[in-house]
Write a protein that holds these residues in place. Structure first.
Motif, PDB file in Angstrom:
ATOM      1  N   LEU A  14       0.820  -1.213   0.000  1.00 22.58           N
ATOM      2  CA  LEU A  14       0.000   0.000   0.000  1.00 22.58           C
ATOM      3  C   LEU A  14       0.854   1.263   0.000  1.00 22.58           C
ATOM      4  N   LEU A  15       1.931   1.248   0.765  1.00 21.90           N
ATOM      5  CA  LEU A  15       2.815   2.414   0.830  1.00 21.90           C
ATOM      6  C   LEU A  15       3.453   2.703  -0.530  1.00 21.90           C
ATOM      7  N   ALA A  16       3.701   1.664  -1.299  1.00 23.11           N
ATOM      8  CA  ALA A  16       4.249   1.852  -2.646  1.00 23.11           C
ATOM      9  C   ALA A  16       3.286   2.644  -3.535  1.00 23.11           C
ATOM     10  N   TYR A  17       2.010   2.596  -3.211  1.00 17.87           N
ATOM     11  CA  TYR A  17       0.987   3.364  -3.925  1.00 17.87           C
ATOM     12  C   TYR A  17       0.659   4.675  -3.198  1.00 17.87           C
ATOM     13  N   GLN A  18       1.462   5.009  -2.206  1.00 18.10           N
ATOM     14  CA  GLN A  18       1.302   6.224  -1.415  1.00 18.10           C
ATOM     15  C   GLN A  18      -0.042   6.271  -0.690  1.00 18.10           C
ATOM     16  N   ILE A  19      -0.510   5.110  -0.264  1.00 20.34           N
ATOM     17  CA  ILE A  19      -1.730   5.018   0.543  1.00 20.34           C
ATOM     18  C   ILE A  19      -1.334   5.277   1.994  1.00 20.34           C
ATOM     19  N   GLU A  20      -2.004   6.222   2.627  1.00 20.46           N
ATOM     20  CA  GLU A  20      -1.713   6.532   4.033  1.00 20.46           C
ATOM     21  C   GLU A  20      -2.196   5.401   4.931  1.00 20.46           C
ATOM     22  N   ILE A  21      -1.332   4.966   5.836  1.00 18.64           N
ATOM     23  CA  ILE A  21      -1.650   3.932   6.814  1.00 18.64           C
ATOM     24  C   ILE A  21      -2.030   4.630   8.116  1.00 18.64           C
ATOM     25  N   VAL A  22      -3.213   4.326   8.635  1.00 22.82           N
ATOM     26  CA  VAL A  22      -3.670   4.910   9.897  1.00 22.82           C
ATOM     27  C   VAL A  22      -3.514   3.837  10.970  1.00 22.82           C
ATOM     28  N   PRO A  23      -2.648   4.087  11.956  1.00 25.47           N
ATOM     29  CA  PRO A  23      -2.407   3.079  12.991  1.00 25.47           C
ATOM     30  C   PRO A  23      -3.655   2.780  13.821  1.00 25.47           C
ATOM     31  N   ASP A  24      -3.670   1.600  14.403  1.00 23.72           N
ATOM     32  CA  ASP A  24      -4.748   1.157  15.286  1.00 23.72           C
ATOM     33  C   ASP A  24      -4.641   1.899  16.611  1.00 23.72           C
ATOM     34  N   LYS A  25      -5.685   2.604  17.015  1.00 20.31           N
ATOM     35  CA  LYS A  25      -5.682   3.348  18.278  1.00 20.31           C
ATOM     36  C   LYS A  25      -6.373   2.584  19.399  1.00 20.31           C
ATOM     37  N   GLN A  26      -7.006   1.452  19.082  1.00 22.01           N
ATOM     38  CA  GLN A  26      -7.648   0.610  20.086  1.00 22.01           C
ATOM     39  C   GLN A  26      -7.258  -0.847  19.837  1.00 22.01           C
ATOM     40  N   PRO A  27      -6.016  -1.212  20.171  1.00 22.36           N
ATOM     41  CA  PRO A  27      -5.566  -2.579  19.900  1.00 22.36           C
ATOM     42  C   PRO A  27      -6.467  -3.629  20.549  1.00 22.36           C
ATOM     43  N   LEU A  28      -6.647  -4.721  19.827  1.00 22.06           N
ATOM     44  CA  LEU A  28      -7.436  -5.842  20.319  1.00 22.06           C
ATOM     45  C   LEU A  28      -6.548  -7.073  20.408  1.00 22.06           C
ATOM     46  N   LYS A  29      -6.740  -7.831  21.463  1.00 22.35           N
ATOM     47  CA  LYS A  29      -6.014  -9.082  21.625  1.00 22.35           C
ATOM     48  C   LYS A  29      -6.391 -10.026  20.483  1.00 22.35           C
ATOM     49  N   GLY A  30      -5.407 -10.668  19.925  1.00 19.84           N
ATOM     50  CA  GLY A  30      -5.655 -11.672  18.905  1.00 19.84           C
ATOM     51  C   GLY A  30      -5.582 -11.183  17.475  1.00 19.84           C
ATOM     52  N   CYS A  31      -5.252  -9.898  17.295  1.00 23.66           N
ATOM     53  CA  CYS A  31      -5.121  -9.419  15.927  1.00 23.66           C
ATOM     54  C   CYS A  31      -4.204  -8.212  15.853  1.00 23.66           C
ATOM     55  N   GLU A  32      -3.688  -8.012  14.669  1.00 21.73           N
ATOM     56  CA  GLU A  32      -2.923  -6.807  14.343  1.00 21.73           C
ATOM     57  C   GLU A  32      -3.692  -6.134  13.226  1.00 21.73           C
ATOM     58  N   ARG A  33      -3.785  -4.798  13.261  1.00 20.54           N
ATOM     59  CA  ARG A  33      -4.587  -4.127  12.252  1.00 20.54           C
ATOM     60  C   ARG A  33      -4.156  -2.685  12.050  1.00 20.54           C
ATOM     61  N   PHE A  34      -4.617  -2.136  10.939  1.00 20.26           N
ATOM     62  CA  PHE A  34      -4.475  -0.717  10.651  1.00 20.26           C
ATOM     63  C   PHE A  34      -5.638  -0.328   9.751  1.00 20.26           C
ATOM     64  N   TYR A  35      -5.730   0.955   9.454  1.00 21.05           N
ATOM     65  CA  TYR A  35      -6.834   1.449   8.635  1.00 21.05           C
ATOM     66  C   TYR A  35      -6.287   2.215   7.436  1.00 21.05           C
ATOM     67  N   ILE A  36      -7.078   2.224   6.364  1.00 22.78           N
ATOM     68  CA  ILE A  36      -6.789   3.042   5.190  1.00 22.78           C
ATOM     69  C   ILE A  36      -8.117   3.649   4.742  1.00 22.78           C
ATOM     70  N   PHE A  37      -8.051   4.603   3.831  1.00 26.74           N
ATOM     71  CA  PHE A  37      -9.262   5.203   3.276  1.00 26.74           C
ATOM     72  C   PHE A  37      -9.226   5.056   1.767  1.00 26.74           C
ATOM     73  N   ASP A  38     -10.373   4.738   1.180  1.00 24.30           N
ATOM     74  CA  ASP A  38     -10.441   4.691  -0.267  1.00 24.30           C
ATOM     75  C   ASP A  38     -10.560   6.113  -0.820  1.00 24.30           C
ATOM     76  N   PRO A  39     -10.503   6.299  -2.121  1.00 21.48           N
ATOM     77  CA  PRO A  39     -10.553   7.652  -2.675  1.00 21.48           C
ATOM     78  C   PRO A  39     -11.823   8.438  -2.323  1.00 21.48           C
ATOM     79  N   ALA A  40     -12.890   7.752  -1.982  1.00 25.03           N
ATOM     80  CA  ALA A  40     -14.128   8.429  -1.598  1.00 25.03           C
ATOM     81  C   ALA A  40     -14.181   8.738  -0.108  1.00 25.03           C
ATOM     82  N   GLY A  41     -13.155   8.323   0.635  1.00 21.58           N
ATOM     83  CA  GLY A  41     -13.130   8.580   2.070  1.00 21.58           C
ATOM     84  C   GLY A  41     -13.716   7.473   2.913  1.00 21.58           C
TER      85      GLY A  41
END
Length: 123
Positions: A85-112
């Motif tokens: 995703l970074l190669a396409y210059q997609i902004e990675i939004v870090p997880d602000k509420q970590p949950l046990k049992g997973c790793e995650r982050f957020y992105i936005f599509d062109p429409a938001g």
């Protein structure tokens, strides 16, 4: 292909309709309720399950630019997908509420639209 399935969909509602929205999903649509993680219970709302997908509804004063509504996509390698995703210059939004049992982050599509990207570490 990076994405393997949709894990869950989250919808939000304003406080004024909380009673009606819970009644709609629980009593009208008859969706089976599942327990929310303790760390997310303050957000109110309910979680439901249908087949192998979950529907999460949470209370929020709906604002298009900062809505919690999203689709969650599961990936097999979170770090590699992040680099992709970074190669396409997609902004990675870090997880602000970590949950046990997973790793995650957020992105936005062109429409938001917010998309959650998750790799489960526990089954």
């Amino acid at each position: 292909m990076w994405l393997t399935k949709v894990d869950h969909i989250q919808l939000t509602y304003p406080v004024e309709v909380e009673e009606k929205i819970v009644e709609f999903y629980t009593k009208i649509l008859l969706l089976p309720e599942i327990e929310k993680p303790l760390s997310l219970r303050a957000n109110r709302g309910k979680w439901y399950v249908l087949d192998n997908m979950q529907l999460h509804i949470s209370r929020e004063q709906v604002r298009k630019t900062s809505s919690k509504q999203h689709v969650c996509f599961v990936v097999t390698n979170l770090d590699q997908f992040k680099e992709y995703l970074l190669a396409y210059q997609i902004e990675i939004v870090p997880d602000k509420q970590p949950l046990k049992g997973c790793e995650r982050f957020y992105i936005f599509d062109p429409a938001g639209n917010r998309l959650e990207i998750v790799k489960f570490t526990e089954v």
